[in-house]
Motif scaffolding. Structure first.
Motif, PDB file in Angstrom:
ATOM      1  N   LEU A  17       0.804  -1.214   0.000  1.00 22.38           N
ATOM      2  CA  LEU A  17       0.000   0.000   0.000  1.00 22.38           C
ATOM      3  C   LEU A  17       0.838   1.264   0.000  1.00 22.38           C
ATOM      4  O   LEU A  17       0.311   2.361   0.116  1.00 22.38           O
ATOM      5  N   GLY A  18       2.136   1.128  -0.148  1.00 17.26           N
ATOM      6  CA  GLY A  18       2.963   2.323  -0.238  1.00 17.26           C
ATOM      7  C   GLY A  18       3.378   2.869   1.096  1.00 17.26           C
ATOM      8  O   GLY A  18       3.492   4.076   1.268  1.00 17.26           O
ATOM      9  N   GLY A  19       3.608   2.021   2.085  1.00  9.84           N
ATOM     10  CA  GLY A  19       4.018   2.469   3.400  1.00  9.84           C
ATOM     11  C   GLY A  19       5.435   2.976   3.401  1.00  9.84           C
ATOM     12  O   GLY A  19       6.147   2.988   2.398  1.00  9.84           O
TER      13      GLY A  19
ATOM     14  N   HIS B 177      -0.434  10.493   6.578  1.00 10.43           N
ATOM     15  CA  HIS B 177      -0.738   9.677   7.754  1.00 10.43           C
ATOM     16  C   HIS B 177      -1.345   8.355   7.309  1.00 10.43           C
ATOM     17  O   HIS B 177      -2.292   8.330   6.527  1.00 10.43           O
ATOM     18  N   ARG B 178      -0.792   7.251   7.790  1.00 13.46           N
ATOM     19  CA  ARG B 178      -1.301   5.926   7.486  1.00 13.46           C
ATOM     20  C   ARG B 178      -1.319   5.091   8.758  1.00 13.46           C
ATOM     21  O   ARG B 178      -0.441   5.250   9.616  1.00 13.46           O
ATOM     22  N   PRO B 179      -2.288   4.184   8.897  1.00 13.91           N
ATOM     23  CA  PRO B 179      -2.357   3.367  10.126  1.00 13.91           C
ATOM     24  C   PRO B 179      -1.098   2.542  10.348  1.00 13.91           C
ATOM     25  O   PRO B 179      -0.730   2.267  11.493  1.00 13.91           O
ATOM     26  N   TRP B 180      -0.415   2.126   9.258  1.00 11.73           N
ATOM     27  CA  TRP B 180       0.762   1.279   9.396  1.00 11.73           C
ATOM     28  C   TRP B 180       2.058   2.096   9.486  1.00 11.73           C
ATOM     29  O   TRP B 180       3.136   1.550   9.577  1.00 11.73           O
ATOM     30  N   GLY B 181       1.950   3.415   9.448  1.00 12.40           N
ATOM     31  CA  GLY B 181       3.144   4.260   9.516  1.00 12.40           C
ATOM     32  C   GLY B 181       3.136   5.280   8.401  1.00 12.40           C
ATOM     33  O   GLY B 181       3.056   4.924   7.223  1.00 12.40           O
ATOM     34  N   GLY B 182       3.225   6.548   8.744  1.00 13.24           N
ATOM     35  CA  GLY B 182       3.167   7.602   7.735  1.00 13.24           C
ATOM     36  C   GLY B 182       4.494   7.799   7.022  1.00 13.24           C
ATOM     37  O   GLY B 182       5.501   7.162   7.342  1.00 13.24           O
ATOM     38  N   TYR B 183       4.488   8.713   6.064  1.00 10.91           N
ATOM     39  CA  TYR B 183       5.703   8.989   5.305  1.00 10.91           C
ATOM     40  C   TYR B 183       5.622  10.386   4.703  1.00 10.91           C
ATOM     41  O   TYR B 183       4.549  10.968   4.551  1.00 10.91           O
TER      42      TYR B 183
ATOM     43  N   ALA C 269      -4.679  17.340  10.675  1.00 12.63           N
ATOM     44  CA  ALA C 269      -4.894  17.108  12.097  1.00 12.63           C
ATOM     45  C   ALA C 269      -4.511  15.688  12.506  1.00 12.63           C
ATOM     46  O   ALA C 269      -3.992  15.467  13.605  1.00 12.63           O
ATOM     47  N   ALA C 270      -4.744  14.706  11.621  1.00 13.39           N
ATOM     48  CA  ALA C 270      -4.371  13.325  11.946  1.00 13.39           C
ATOM     49  C   ALA C 270      -2.861  13.189  12.091  1.00 13.39           C
ATOM     50  O   ALA C 270      -2.366  12.386  12.881  1.00 13.39           O
ATOM     51  N   GLY C 271      -2.122  13.992  11.324  1.00 15.01           N
ATOM     52  CA  GLY C 271      -0.673  13.931  11.387  1.00 15.01           C
ATOM     53  C   GLY C 271      -0.097  14.452  12.685  1.00 15.01           C
ATOM     54  O   GLY C 271       1.071  14.173  13.003  1.00 15.01           O
ATOM     55  N   ILE C 272      -0.886  15.214  13.449  1.00 15.90           N
ATOM     56  CA  ILE C 272      -0.399  15.717  14.732  1.00 15.90           C
ATOM     57  C   ILE C 272       0.035  14.565  15.635  1.00 15.90           C
ATOM     58  O   ILE C 272       1.018  14.654  16.370  1.00 15.90           O
ATOM     59  N   LEU C 273      -0.704  13.450  15.570  1.00 16.94           N
ATOM     60  CA  LEU C 273      -0.351  12.291  16.391  1.00 16.94           C
ATOM     61  C   LEU C 273       0.968  11.671  15.955  1.00 16.94           C
ATOM     62  O   LEU C 273       1.574  10.906  16.713  1.00 16.94           O
ATOM     63  N   ASP C 274       1.415  11.975  14.744  1.00 19.63           N
ATOM     64  CA  ASP C 274       2.651  11.397  14.212  1.00 19.63           C
ATOM     65  C   ASP C 274       3.848  12.327  14.387  1.00 19.63           C
ATOM     66  O   ASP C 274       4.884  12.115  13.756  1.00 19.63           O
ATOM     67  N   LEU C 275       3.729  13.358  15.210  1.00 26.52           N
ATOM     68  CA  LEU C 275       4.807  14.347  15.302  1.00 26.52           C
ATOM     69  C   LEU C 275       6.174  13.740  15.614  1.00 26.52           C
ATOM     70  O   LEU C 275       7.171  14.144  14.996  1.00 26.52           O
ATOM     71  N   PRO C 276       6.302  12.792  16.527  1.00 25.96           N
ATOM     72  CA  PRO C 276       7.632  12.188  16.726  1.00 25.96           C
ATOM     73  C   PRO C 276       8.161  11.518  15.455  1.00 25.96           C
ATOM     74  O   PRO C 276       9.353  11.619  15.139  1.00 25.96           O
ATOM     75  N   GLU C 277       7.266  10.834  14.711  1.00 26.48           N
ATOM     76  CA  GLU C 277       7.692  10.185  13.474  1.00 26.48           C
ATOM     77  C   GLU C 277       8.060  11.220  12.401  1.00 26.48           C
ATOM     78  O   GLU C 277       8.982  11.010  11.601  1.00 26.48           O
ATOM     79  N   ILE C 278       7.332  12.329  12.370  1.00 31.27           N
ATOM     80  CA  ILE C 278       7.643  13.379  11.397  1.00 31.27           C
ATOM     81  C   ILE C 278       9.031  13.960  11.665  1.00 31.27           C
ATOM     82  O   ILE C 278       9.836  14.151  10.743  1.00 31.27           O
TER      83      ILE C 278
END
Length: 304
Positions: free
Chosen positions: A14-16, A35-41, A115-124
């Motif tokens: 799926l392009g993770g 933002h993706r459930p399996w990990g954003g990019y 807004a969903a990406g806010i939860l991914d801030l450490p990953e970003i």
């Protein structure tokens, strides 16, 4: 197939992040966080929308303040996160994009997240460090139209990024957010019941303090307001000029006012939309469909 293997296969198919190395910021001046459930990019933006700063009208004070703050940031000097709040179509997001156009040659880069990406801030932050290990660039995280529900978990994640988390934020990362709400959270009548008086002071209750505490973590609060009638008509005239029209104001003034009344707003966006409608419809009626737009608009849009 075991659970971990299945998740890894799903991420690849799926392009993770497992198949993406991230954008080359030497080539791409902007990216968006997917933002993706399996990990954003991070995904490079191929064609960035960069309105010229001098085309943003009616927001001079906010523009000057954010321009100075961004200039400090690009120079490696201390600078503040910024919250741009106010009515719809008043130029908030256009100003942030215009700053990228003004400073990208000096190493500024923009990363858009929702807004969903806010939860991914450490990953970003980790993805930016991987894409720019030598800290050659300065990154603005741009969250447009930001707001939270009362129980939104992203609210606490953003508070941690701005001020208070155990992990220090890199010096080359800043956050600019836009919102229609000054305090980012909904306000309820019940909140007013918590206010109390102490002498001549009005003391907010715990709920109000909690809501105010997030927006206060932004070093800059910049307000954007609807225009009065005279300023709105001036901006309509500028948009018409940018589209190549030299029509006298008496020909379009009343129609421009009706247009704003129909939309319930006198903003830069409404002014731009009216100018496009007026020039396009008259060009078509005169048998010159598209001729005025070609080579004249050149992507120059006033605030909105």
């Amino acid at each position: 197939m075991e659970g971990p293997e299945l998740l890894e296969l799903l991420a690849h198919s799926l392009g993770g992040q497992g198949t993406r190395s991230g954008p080359d910021f030497a080539v791409s001046i902007a990216a968006r966080w997917r933002h993706r459930p399996w990990g954003g990019y991070l995904e490079a933006v191929r064609r960035a929308d960069l309105p010229p700063l001098d085309s943003l009208l009616g927001i001079d004070e906010a523009k000057a303040t954010l321009l100075e703050n961004t200039r400090q940031f690009v120079a490696g000097l201390p600078a503040n996160d910024a919250l741009l709040w106010g009515g719809r179509g008043t130029g908030k997001s256009s100003l942030v994009k215009a700053l990228l156009g003004a400073f990208h040659q000096s190493g500024l880069r923009l990363v858009e997240l929702d807004a969903a990406g806010i939860l991914d801030l450490p990953e970003i932050l980790a993805a930016l460090e991987q894409a720019d290990p030598d800290s050659r660039y300065r990154f603005i995280l741009f969250c447009d139209d930001l707001s939270f529900g009362s129980e939104d978990p992203a609210y606490k994640a953003l508070k941690s990024l701005l001020d208070g988390g155990i992990e220090a934020r890199p010096d080359n990362v800043l956050l600019y957010a836009t919102s229609n709400r000054r305090h980012l959270l909904p306000r309820h009548f019940a909140d007013n019941e918590e206010y109390h008086r102490h002498g001549e002071e009005i003391i907010p209750g715990e709920t109000a303090e909690e809501k105010i505490s997030l927006s206060e973590r932004f070093g800059l609060w910049l307000g954007f307001y609807p225009f009065d009638q005279e300023r709105y008509l001036q901006i309509v005239a500028e948009h018409l000029r940018l589209l190549g029209s030299t029509a006298d104001g008496a020909l379009w003034r009343d129609e421009a006012l009706r247009w704003s009344l129909q939309r319930g707003s006198r903003s830069g966006r409404v002014a731009r939309q009216f100018a496009r409608h007026w020039v396009g419809s008259r060009s078509l009626a005169m048998g010159r469909d598209g001729s005025l737009r070609s080579g004249r608009e050149n992507g120059r849009d006033a605030s909105g």
